[in-house]
Design a protein around this motif. Sequence first.
Motif, PDB file in Angstrom:
ATOM      1  N   PRO B  66       0.816  -1.215   0.000  1.00  0.00           N
ATOM      2  CA  PRO B  66       0.000   0.000   0.000  1.00  0.00           C
ATOM      3  C   PRO B  66       0.849   1.264   0.000  1.00  0.00           C
ATOM      4  CG  PRO B  66       0.003  -0.997   2.174  1.00  0.00           C
ATOM      5  CD  PRO B  66       0.670  -1.978   1.243  1.00  0.00           C
ATOM      6  N   VAL B  67       2.043   1.173   0.545  1.00  0.00           N
ATOM      7  CA  VAL B  67       2.885   2.370   0.631  1.00  0.00           C
ATOM      8  C   VAL B  67       3.502   2.664  -0.733  1.00  0.00           C
ATOM      9  CG1 VAL B  67       4.880   3.420   1.742  1.00  0.00           C
ATOM     10  CG2 VAL B  67       3.308   1.976   3.077  1.00  0.00           C
ATOM     11  N   ALA B  68       4.222   1.667  -1.276  1.00  0.00           N
ATOM     12  CA  ALA B  68       4.885   1.893  -2.557  1.00  0.00           C
ATOM     13  C   ALA B  68       3.885   2.140  -3.678  1.00  0.00           C
ATOM     14  CB  ALA B  68       5.777   0.697  -2.903  1.00  0.00           C
ATOM     15  N   GLU B  69       2.652   1.666  -3.482  1.00  0.00           N
ATOM     16  CA  GLU B  69       1.647   1.832  -4.530  1.00  0.00           C
ATOM     17  C   GLU B  69       0.748   3.043  -4.296  1.00  0.00           C
ATOM     18  OE1 GLU B  69       1.156  -0.062  -7.322  1.00  0.00           O
ATOM     19  OE2 GLU B  69       2.905  -1.311  -6.897  1.00  0.00           O
ATOM     20  N   ALA B  70       0.950   3.752  -3.202  1.00  0.00           N
ATOM     21  CA  ALA B  70       0.095   4.916  -2.932  1.00  0.00           C
ATOM     22  C   ALA B  70       0.343   5.978  -3.996  1.00  0.00           C
ATOM     23  CB  ALA B  70       0.396   5.476  -1.542  1.00  0.00           C
ATOM     24  N   TYR B  71      -0.719   6.369  -4.667  1.00  0.00           N
ATOM     25  CA  TYR B  71      -0.533   7.258  -5.814  1.00  0.00           C
ATOM     26  C   TYR B  71      -1.401   8.499  -5.676  1.00  0.00           C
ATOM     27  CZ  TYR B  71       0.940   8.506 -10.455  1.00  0.00           C
ATOM     28  OH  TYR B  71       1.522   9.163 -11.505  1.00  0.00           O
ATOM     29  N   PHE B  72      -0.869   9.577  -6.262  1.00  0.00           N
ATOM     30  CA  PHE B  72      -1.574  10.862  -6.258  1.00  0.00           C
ATOM     31  C   PHE B  72      -3.066  10.674  -6.573  1.00  0.00           C
ATOM     32  CE2 PHE B  72       2.776  11.700  -7.932  1.00  0.00           C
ATOM     33  CZ  PHE B  72       3.265  12.413  -6.843  1.00  0.00           C
ATOM     34  N   GLY B  73      -3.905  11.266  -5.727  1.00  0.00           N
ATOM     35  CA  GLY B  73      -5.325  11.293  -6.054  1.00  0.00           C
ATOM     36  C   GLY B  73      -6.070  10.032  -5.704  1.00  0.00           C
ATOM     37  N   GLU B  74      -5.391   9.087  -5.066  1.00  0.00           N
ATOM     38  CA  GLU B  74      -6.081   7.860  -4.698  1.00  0.00           C
ATOM     39  C   GLU B  74      -6.077   7.695  -3.178  1.00  0.00           C
ATOM     40  OE1 GLU B  74      -5.231   5.364  -8.834  1.00  0.00           O
ATOM     41  OE2 GLU B  74      -4.164   4.753  -7.029  1.00  0.00           O
ATOM     42  N   ARG B  75      -6.372   8.787  -2.487  1.00  0.00           N
ATOM     43  CA  ARG B  75      -6.268   8.810  -1.034  1.00  0.00           C
ATOM     44  C   ARG B  75      -7.170   7.760  -0.380  1.00  0.00           C
ATOM     45  NH1 ARG B  75      -4.790  13.574   2.193  1.00  0.00           N
ATOM     46  NH2 ARG B  75      -4.678  14.622   0.179  1.00  0.00           N
ATOM     47  N   GLU B  76      -8.420   7.666  -0.861  1.00  0.00           N
ATOM     48  CA  GLU B  76      -9.338   6.702  -0.234  1.00  0.00           C
ATOM     49  C   GLU B  76      -8.919   5.272  -0.539  1.00  0.00           C
ATOM     50  OE1 GLU B  76     -11.967   8.981  -2.113  1.00  0.00           O
ATOM     51  OE2 GLU B  76     -13.137   9.659  -0.370  1.00  0.00           O
ATOM     52  N   LEU B  77      -8.452   5.064  -1.753  1.00  0.00           N
ATOM     53  CA  LEU B  77      -7.953   3.731  -2.100  1.00  0.00           C
ATOM     54  C   LEU B  77      -6.748   3.388  -1.233  1.00  0.00           C
ATOM     55  CD1 LEU B  77      -7.875   1.174  -3.811  1.00  0.00           C
ATOM     56  CD2 LEU B  77      -6.628   2.455  -5.568  1.00  0.00           C
ATOM     57  N   THR B  78      -5.859   4.360  -1.053  1.00  0.00           N
ATOM     58  CA  THR B  78      -4.688   4.125  -0.208  1.00  0.00           C
ATOM     59  C   THR B  78      -5.116   3.763   1.212  1.00  0.00           C
ATOM     60  OG1 THR B  78      -3.302   5.580  -1.527  1.00  0.00           O
ATOM     61  CG2 THR B  78      -2.612   5.197   0.742  1.00  0.00           C
ATOM     62  N   GLY B  79      -6.161   4.401   1.685  1.00  0.00           N
ATOM     63  CA  GLY B  79      -6.674   4.058   3.016  1.00  0.00           C
ATOM     64  C   GLY B  79      -7.120   2.608   3.095  1.00  0.00           C
ATOM     65  N   LEU B  80      -7.826   2.173   2.076  1.00  0.00           N
ATOM     66  CA  LEU B  80      -8.305   0.787   2.064  1.00  0.00           C
ATOM     67  C   LEU B  80      -7.135  -0.183   1.936  1.00  0.00           C
ATOM     68  CD1 LEU B  80     -11.131  -0.659   2.079  1.00  0.00           C
ATOM     69  CD2 LEU B  80     -10.833  -0.919  -0.399  1.00  0.00           C
ATOM     70  N   LEU B  81      -6.163   0.169   1.069  1.00  0.00           N
ATOM     71  CA  LEU B  81      -4.986  -0.687   0.892  1.00  0.00           C
ATOM     72  C   LEU B  81      -4.213  -0.817   2.204  1.00  0.00           C
ATOM     73  CD1 LEU B  81      -3.719   0.771  -2.534  1.00  0.00           C
ATOM     74  CD2 LEU B  81      -4.591  -1.554  -2.176  1.00  0.00           C
ATOM     75  N   THR B  82      -4.048   0.312   2.884  1.00  0.00           N
ATOM     76  CA  THR B  82      -3.300   0.316   4.136  1.00  0.00           C
ATOM     77  C   THR B  82      -4.001  -0.528   5.193  1.00  0.00           C
ATOM     78  OG1 THR B  82      -2.552   2.529   3.576  1.00  0.00           O
ATOM     79  CG2 THR B  82      -2.258   1.835   5.851  1.00  0.00           C
ATOM     80  N   GLU B  83      -5.312  -0.365   5.267  1.00  0.00           N
ATOM     81  CA  GLU B  83      -6.082  -1.148   6.237  1.00  0.00           C
ATOM     82  C   GLU B  83      -5.966  -2.637   5.931  1.00  0.00           C
ATOM     83  OE1 GLU B  83      -7.585  -0.528   9.001  1.00  0.00           O
ATOM     84  OE2 GLU B  83      -8.411  -2.555   9.228  1.00  0.00           O
ATOM     85  N   SER B  84      -6.047  -2.990   4.642  1.00  0.00           N
ATOM     86  CA  SER B  84      -5.985  -4.410   4.299  1.00  0.00           C
ATOM     87  C   SER B  84      -4.598  -4.982   4.562  1.00  0.00           C
ATOM     88  CB  SER B  84      -6.384  -4.628   2.842  1.00  0.00           C
ATOM     89  OG  SER B  84      -6.769  -5.973   2.624  1.00  0.00           O
ATOM     90  N   ALA B  85      -3.576  -4.174   4.233  1.00  0.00           N
ATOM     91  CA  ALA B  85      -2.207  -4.637   4.476  1.00  0.00           C
ATOM     92  C   ALA B  85      -1.993  -4.871   5.976  1.00  0.00           C
ATOM     93  CB  ALA B  85      -1.195  -3.636   3.929  1.00  0.00           C
TER      94      ALA B  85
END
Lengths: 406, 406
Positions: B66-85
């Motif tokens: 989730p960290v290396a894949e966190a991308y501009f403009g995908e804040r909510e997706l990053t939140g979900l990725l981080t939670e799942s990780a």
Amino acid sequence: MLSGGPSSTGGVNKGPFLAPDVAVVGAGPIGLAIAWRCAARGLRVVVHDPAPGSGASQVAAGMLAPVAEAYFGERELTGLLTESAARWPGFAAELAEAAGADIGYRTEGTLVVGLTADDLAEARRLWAYQQGLGLPVTPLRPSQLRDREPALALRVRGGALAATDHQVDPRGLVPALRVAAERAGAVLVAEPVRRLSDVTAGVTVVAAGCGAAALTGLPVRPVKGQVLRLRAPDGGPPGFRHVIRGYADGEHVYLVPRNSGEVVVGATVEERSDLAVTAGAVLRLLRAAVDLVPELAEYDLVETVAGRRPGTPDNAPILGPLPGRPDVLAATGHHRHGIVLTPVTADLIADLITGNAPDPLLTPFRPDRFVTAPGSGAGVGVGSGGGSGPVTSGLPARSEQWTEDA
Amino acid sequence: MLSGGPSSTGGVNKGPFLAPDVAVVGAGPIGLAIAWRCAARGLRVVVHDPAPGSGASQVAAGMLAPVAEAYFGERELTGLLTESAARWPGFAAELAEAAGADIGYRTEGTLVVGLTADDLAEARRLWAYQQGLGLPVTPLRPSQLRDREPALALRVRGGALAATDHQVDPRGLVPALRVAAERAGAVLVAEPVRRLSDVTAGVTVVAAGCGAAALTGLPVRPVKGQVLRLRAPDGGPPGFRHVIRGYADGEHVYLVPRNSGEVVVGATVEERSDLAVTAGAVLRLLRAAVDLVPELAEYDLVETVAGRRPGTPDNAPILGPLPGRPDVLAATGHHRHGIVLTPVTADLIADLITGNAPDPLLTPFRPDRFVTAPGSGAGVGVGSGGGSGPVTSGLPARSEQWTEDA
């Protein structure tokens, strides 16, 4: 040698219980073509191979390119290549007729191209040598190159046409040779030959590729080659018709287009015997191929494969009787040239077997060139199998003939 | 939604003749994990798939990044990725226990590296963004990079550590999830579901990847990815332990080492649906891989493969009930993130099915974001199969939530 006519035992194909006139060990293109030629002359022929056509020919691209492949110091080999290439049109027609099969013989010719100025300089040096031998290589301007093959990259600095360098599809050739040999009466036995004493025949021909080393003690070694097969998208033919022999940033690569849409991209030349396909080799081949013909990037990569060429110390084939064993003929060591050398090898070996005087073309390729020294006791002999044949020097005994070799 | 406890029909696994509580369409990691979680809560679960685990997961590399894949403009997706990780360590342990299998979960972390100064500048911009979100990404000096991974090319200009970005082997994950789901009582039916009316269940979960489009009308499209698998020579492990996420002359590539010696090299992102492996894609991936870790040139190339990710218009998954169909839940559109999102998807969908209040994490990912406009009549609906579902806008309806998206 068998003397005087078809069969010393008096007839053709008298059934499986008579010892054959000729036993061929190895059902690759060389062995099958010899079997075909011998059977067609009325000899009883048995071919031994547990897996016919499964060797180097399955990987080979099928370039018939004595001109583009003519290399410094290989004058005698170039002579044999040229002679065999000249026999290819007739051989191909005869085989297509005998087997009722298309073997993918194509005559558009070969373009030799250089990507960079350095590549072109390297190629030009070779063209001058080839022209000095009287070989038909015609330099082309970049515009002429692109008129012939618009698919070539704009970066390509120059090239030349070797109009008589043709191609055949080895994966069509081998099955056709098998049909032709069998129709002429040759019998295939799907069993391995582990030592020469396993076979009983008037003459034994060792056409076993790399396997010849264990059977005969000849200095034949595997030279690994990795090859790719691409396929044009949407089922069409490739976007170019000539064989392309390219120098690309120091890489040597060939691109062989087939009517089926296939493009063969080859090949590495590696002093090792494994069959692994490596990332680095695939990268080098693809990079050179796409640099030369950019549209290949859009082609499907449908196969990556490695094979073993039968190499020799002087890069030339080994053709003729083993020292001290006139009943055992070698027909191996064809290295990178097995497909182009198939017709001349088959004709000349069949000539030897039927008692004709050896063609002078064969002289430089006799097995006894690897005998260390006359009377030294060391040298080529008939091995007892398992790689335990006599040790040879690995260097030509008649070195005066080979001073130019790399 | 099913309310109040394990099963509204009163029991667990009452046999094949009762309609199941939950029908899951699709036996990839998402579908199987949902089935496992639901079955473990006592629900009767049937999973429909003619070829379990044969979709995108067979191609996936299994980065949990989730960290290396966190991308501009995908804040909510990053939140979900981080939670799942964050759920992955527990999920992996629970699954390994339930299935008695090794799923290749590894925690060495991910190195993000830039080959050239341009690559490093691009990566640094992203690290600044990621650090701004509070994500643990730690820039390293080149010497620190090479201390961690001596196999990196000397050319590599710099990098960063994402210590919490782990990996799992999807080809171990899927069989383990299947065992766990079946041991918990889920039943697999190896038949395709062509329309939602084919299944009868309290709740139907559409976890069919790209197949969700035809079943539901949701705007899920195939996004082709080509991936290579290399293998370290001589049977040893790869010469590096971290996942390497590299920028190499503008190419984005990842290298995932496995204990088995395998290295996964991925991946292209292509707006097409065929599964051809192309020369150009293999060339780009190999070039980037070998530029970053030169020893990979010596590795065997053992597999080239293409898969289809289920993409969505906003690159985010689609999780929750279809508009007007509370009995049909979507769990699809995971695009490049299906493996990392497996635990949170399974947990939150199982929560929904058992009647819990929707987790706020789900809000940005509801299917109704693709309804064109309230009351317009157009929008997501339940398709009748064969790709004939209602036409949708392909753009989020709640656009104010998505203004940052690319």
